[in-house]
Design an enzyme around this catalytic site. Sequence first.
Site, short mmCIF file in Angstrom:
data_model
loop_
_atom_site.label_atom_id
_atom_site.label_comp_id
_atom_site.label_asym_id
_atom_site.label_seq_id
_atom_site.Cartn_x
_atom_site.Cartn_y
_atom_site.Cartn_z
N SER A 185 -31.79 15.61 -32.76
CA SER A 185 -30.63 15.94 -31.92
C SER A 185 -30.11 14.65 -31.28
CB SER A 185 -31.08 16.90 -30.81
OG SER A 185 -30.09 17.04 -29.82
N TYR A 193 -37.01 19.12 -23.62
CA TYR A 193 -36.28 19.26 -24.89
C TYR A 193 -35.97 17.87 -25.46
CZ TYR A 193 -32.70 20.48 -28.33
OH TYR A 193 -31.99 20.61 -29.50
#
Length: 256
Positions: free
Chosen positions: A143, A156
């Site tokens: 990501s 995350y």
Amino acid sequence: MNEQRDNVWRGVAIITGASSGIGEAIVKKLASNAEGIVIAARRIDRLTLLAKSLGDNVIPVQCDVQNKAEVEHAVQTTLDRFGRVDTLINNAGIAPMSSMLRGRVEDWENTIDTNIKGVLYGIAAVLPHMLKQKTGRIINISSEAGRRVFPGSAVYCASKHAVRVISEGLQIDLSARSQKDGNDIKVSTILPGYVLTDLPESVTFEPARNEFKKNMQNVEGPLQGNDIADCIQFILNAPDHVEIGEMTVRPTKQVM
Ligand code: NDP
């Protein structure tokens, strides 16, 4: 110009997190040319429907990537059915974000167990077969959060940094080995920006979930799962001697 550019990937793949969003889009993109695809996730009903809509070469397998035995089972199913595994796409992931100050330890554990350990279990399960075959492709979905740290999403971001670093480390180890045994196992990482999917639904803390949804909706022209599927196809269609290490892809108008 390299003529192999026109090659179309026709191999055997396992795709985790295939029941929605990016994973589902990847399956739809690859299915028509693939010899076989095993699609893995927890929601077997959704996988079954998807497989039925695509053909006999798409096999649904219920699999929680937090569970090593279930990941191994998905790989074994692929070998039993198709005799080999050419490609693993480690896509399953969750993003239960919230400020660290809230101390949501269960969310932290789930994030690490899914986003990091799930990826490692996948790699561990396919690698012996790829090393024996001396060929294979491993594509990990990291990501933008694998490069940067955003407020309220420390764990995350840490998990996606880990995915990027694990990919790079694996690539280094494999290229050293390939000098000895000539394998052409390739590792790629994709780092997407905002993609319009159900990912915010994995946020358990409601205010953080609402904020994630709002941020996603505020992006003008967000990516669709299909845009990431295009990247996967590009990576898989590259000639054998070309390894695409990292690919960052974001909405043109996403403010960084
Ligand atoms: P979705 O929520 O639509 O898809 C997530 C997928 O992961 C689902 O198929 C879900 O299936 C699966 N999954 C979650 N937990 C597990 C588990 N324990 N075992 C097996 N499968 C699991 O979101 P996206 O498509 O957006 O997410 C796909 C990947 O893309 C994730 O790794 C995410 O971090 C990454 N990403 C997404 C971005 C975005 O903006 N959307 C941006 C950058 C990266 P099921 O619930 O059936 O198990």
